[in-house]
Design a protein around this motif. Sequence first.
Motif, PDB file in Angstrom:
ATOM      1  N   LYS A 138       0.768   5.841  45.161  1.00 12.69           N
ATOM      2  CA  LYS A 138       1.492   4.866  46.503  1.00 12.69           C
ATOM      3  C   LYS A 138       2.382   4.753  46.108  1.00 12.69           C
ATOM      4  O   LYS A 138       3.806   4.740  47.552  1.00 12.69           O
ATOM      5  N   LYS A 139       3.946   5.169  44.815  1.00 12.39           N
ATOM      6  CA  LYS A 139       5.538   4.444  45.281  1.00 12.39           C
ATOM      7  C   LYS A 139       5.079   5.576  45.467  1.00 12.39           C
ATOM      8  O   LYS A 139       6.655   5.920  46.264  1.00 12.39           O
ATOM      9  N   VAL A 140       4.949   7.068  45.603  1.00 14.10           N
ATOM     10  CA  VAL A 140       5.697   8.022  45.800  1.00 14.10           C
ATOM     11  C   VAL A 140       5.538   8.537  46.992  1.00 14.10           C
ATOM     12  O   VAL A 140       5.726   8.431  48.106  1.00 14.10           O
ATOM     13  N   GLY A 141       4.610   7.816  47.881  1.00 16.21           N
ATOM     14  CA  GLY A 141       4.041   7.529  49.455  1.00 16.21           C
ATOM     15  C   GLY A 141       5.669   6.808  50.123  1.00 16.21           C
ATOM     16  O   GLY A 141       5.608   7.190  51.213  1.00 16.21           O
ATOM     17  N   GLU A 142       5.659   5.803  49.213  1.00 18.80           N
ATOM     18  CA  GLU A 142       6.531   5.217  50.144  1.00 18.80           C
ATOM     19  C   GLU A 142       7.430   6.028  49.587  1.00 18.80           C
ATOM     20  O   GLU A 142       8.753   6.243  50.857  1.00 18.80           O
ATOM     21  N   ILE A 143       8.587   5.912  48.424  1.00 19.04           N
ATOM     22  CA  ILE A 143       9.643   6.922  48.559  1.00 19.04           C
ATOM     23  C   ILE A 143       9.872   7.795  49.363  1.00 19.04           C
ATOM     24  O   ILE A 143      10.540   7.957  50.653  1.00 19.04           O
ATOM     25  N   VAL A 144       8.493   8.909  49.845  1.00 19.67           N
ATOM     26  CA  VAL A 144       8.803   9.973  50.599  1.00 19.67           C
ATOM     27  C   VAL A 144       8.201   9.734  51.795  1.00 19.67           C
ATOM     28  O   VAL A 144       8.110  10.530  52.646  1.00 19.67           O
ATOM     29  N   ASN A 145       8.054   8.361  52.860  1.00 15.80           N
ATOM     30  CA  ASN A 145       7.564   8.152  53.857  1.00 15.80           C
ATOM     31  C   ASN A 145       6.267   8.577  54.092  1.00 15.80           C
ATOM     32  O   ASN A 145       5.791   9.133  55.491  1.00 15.80           O
ATOM     33  N   LYS A 146       4.775   8.600  53.113  1.00 11.70           N
ATOM     34  CA  LYS A 146       3.864   9.165  53.173  1.00 11.70           C
ATOM     35  C   LYS A 146       2.578   7.916  52.850  1.00 11.70           C
ATOM     36  O   LYS A 146       1.929   8.365  51.692  1.00 11.70           O
ATOM     37  N   ASN A 147       3.247   7.399  53.740  1.00 11.27           N
ATOM     38  CA  ASN A 147       2.157   5.921  53.274  1.00 11.27           C
ATOM     39  C   ASN A 147       0.663   5.716  53.977  1.00 11.27           C
ATOM     40  O   ASN A 147      -0.174   5.538  52.395  1.00 11.27           O
ATOM     41  N   ASP A 148       0.675   6.332  54.682  1.00 11.33           N
ATOM     42  CA  ASP A 148      -0.251   6.617  55.197  1.00 11.33           C
ATOM     43  C   ASP A 148      -1.505   7.834  54.268  1.00 11.33           C
ATOM     44  O   ASP A 148      -2.709   7.722  53.786  1.00 11.33           O
ATOM     45  N   GLY A 149      -0.457   8.650  53.996  1.00 12.06           N
ATOM     46  CA  GLY A 149      -1.108  10.012  53.076  1.00 12.06           C
ATOM     47  C   GLY A 149      -1.742   9.342  51.649  1.00 12.06           C
ATOM     48  O   GLY A 149      -2.772   9.915  50.794  1.00 12.06           O
ATOM     49  N   ALA A 150      -0.667   8.523  51.108  1.00 14.89           N
ATOM     50  CA  ALA A 150      -1.497   7.953  49.633  1.00 14.89           C
ATOM     51  C   ALA A 150      -1.701   7.322  49.973  1.00 14.89           C
ATOM     52  O   ALA A 150      -2.952   7.203  48.683  1.00 14.89           O
ATOM     53  N   GLU A 151      -2.291   6.405  51.154  1.00 16.70           N
ATOM     54  CA  GLU A 151      -3.522   4.966  50.787  1.00 16.70           C
ATOM     55  C   GLU A 151      -4.494   5.826  51.205  1.00 16.70           C
ATOM     56  O   GLU A 151      -5.784   6.069  50.242  1.00 16.70           O
ATOM     57  N   LYS A 152      -5.041   6.824  51.980  1.00 18.86           N
ATOM     58  CA  LYS A 152      -6.132   8.155  51.672  1.00 18.86           C
ATOM     59  C   LYS A 152      -6.626   8.817  50.245  1.00 18.86           C
ATOM     60  O   LYS A 152      -7.306   8.887  50.102  1.00 18.86           O
ATOM     61  N   VAL A 153      -5.603   9.389  49.653  1.00 17.61           N
ATOM     62  CA  VAL A 153      -5.577   9.387  48.909  1.00 17.61           C
ATOM     63  C   VAL A 153      -6.150   8.875  47.910  1.00 17.61           C
ATOM     64  O   VAL A 153      -7.125   8.876  46.581  1.00 17.61           O
ATOM     65  N   VAL A 154      -5.610   7.646  47.395  1.00 18.06           N
ATOM     66  CA  VAL A 154      -5.998   6.329  46.465  1.00 18.06           C
ATOM     67  C   VAL A 154      -7.169   6.403  46.726  1.00 18.06           C
ATOM     68  O   VAL A 154      -8.332   6.452  46.251  1.00 18.06           O
ATOM     69  N   GLU A 155      -8.004   5.906  48.229  1.00 13.86           N
ATOM     70  CA  GLU A 155      -8.645   5.860  48.647  1.00 13.86           C
ATOM     71  C   GLU A 155     -10.106   6.883  48.368  1.00 13.86           C
ATOM     72  O   GLU A 155     -11.411   6.497  47.914  1.00 13.86           O
ATOM     73  N   GLU A 156      -9.836   8.073  48.206  1.00 13.78           N
ATOM     74  CA  GLU A 156     -10.246   8.953  47.889  1.00 13.78           C
ATOM     75  C   GLU A 156     -10.920   8.838  46.268  1.00 13.78           C
ATOM     76  O   GLU A 156     -12.531   9.146  46.044  1.00 13.78           O
ATOM     77  N   MET A 157      -9.800   8.645  46.057  1.00 16.94           N
ATOM     78  CA  MET A 157     -10.038   8.524  43.926  1.00 16.94           C
ATOM     79  C   MET A 157     -11.287   7.585  43.733  1.00 16.94           C
ATOM     80  O   MET A 157     -11.974   7.898  43.515  1.00 16.94           O
TER      81      MET A 157
END
Length: 292
Positions: A138-157
């Motif tokens: 999530k933190k990497v997603g926030e820094i690079v402006n990919k919050n939605d992608g990060a949330e999706k990855v976390v949900e899949e995990m």
Amino acid sequence: ALLLGACAAPAASTPGGDGAYPMTLTNALGEEFTLEKEPEKIISLSPAITEILFAIGAGEKVVGRTDFDEFPPEALELPSVGTMMDPSVEAIVAAQPDLVFTSSFLSTEMVQKIVDAGVPVVIMDDQLSVDATFENVKKVGEIVNKNDGAEKVVEEMKATLAEVQKAIEGEEKVTVYYAVGFGEGGDYTATGDTFIHDMLTLAGGDNVAGDAQGWSYNLETLLQKDPQVVIVATEWDSKSLFMAEEGYQQLSAVKNAQVYEIDTDLLQIQGPRVAQGVLEIARILHPDKFTP
């Protein structure tokens, strides 16, 4: 969580929602800096962060990697700037990145050289639990402006982990030992203070080395604990070597052919594939609960 230099201070919070730039962060030397806009050119000095960046949809931003970054396959097409511990500062600067992500493998001296060259460095810390990996994603997603992608990855995990828990619910834990190193060089394993210990536990295992620390172990204790299952790396013909090594042949796991191989990248790289790693361990420990 973000490790920000030796002090490990938390990153400054960023007001606003998605794409909240300028963004205030703390660099790897403990100094605040401002990320004026969404980073478009990123160098990753960590296999885990490289995997995270590609998984959340930021792969096109990555312009450099280390020799150890081999997943996903697209990462291999990128130029390497060297190793995790000794990258080429010249190669990093030449790529003109907006940001460098690294792990705690990078020395303070090397961080200083990169920062002195005008490139901000953010360190993602090693985690001791699978759940904590979600925060890194999530933190990497926030820094690079990919919050939605990060949330999706976390949900899949989380979905993969939930699948494992559902399958092994009510099952008795299987005693297990993960052989990181063995033989003349000494015995090394995932002790109770390691990330892999958490993975073994989530997979329905009772890690016999859970009461030890610092990766170090010994044959005498291993024989005494006599785990039902031993897991080794797929590389280096580890299974055959382990089973043939004098001393280990006394283990029930060796006598009962309960020594199994696993892709160590699924265990040792703290990125999106750790959930798959837990699933693979669970398949080994509870094979009748999973379809082949």
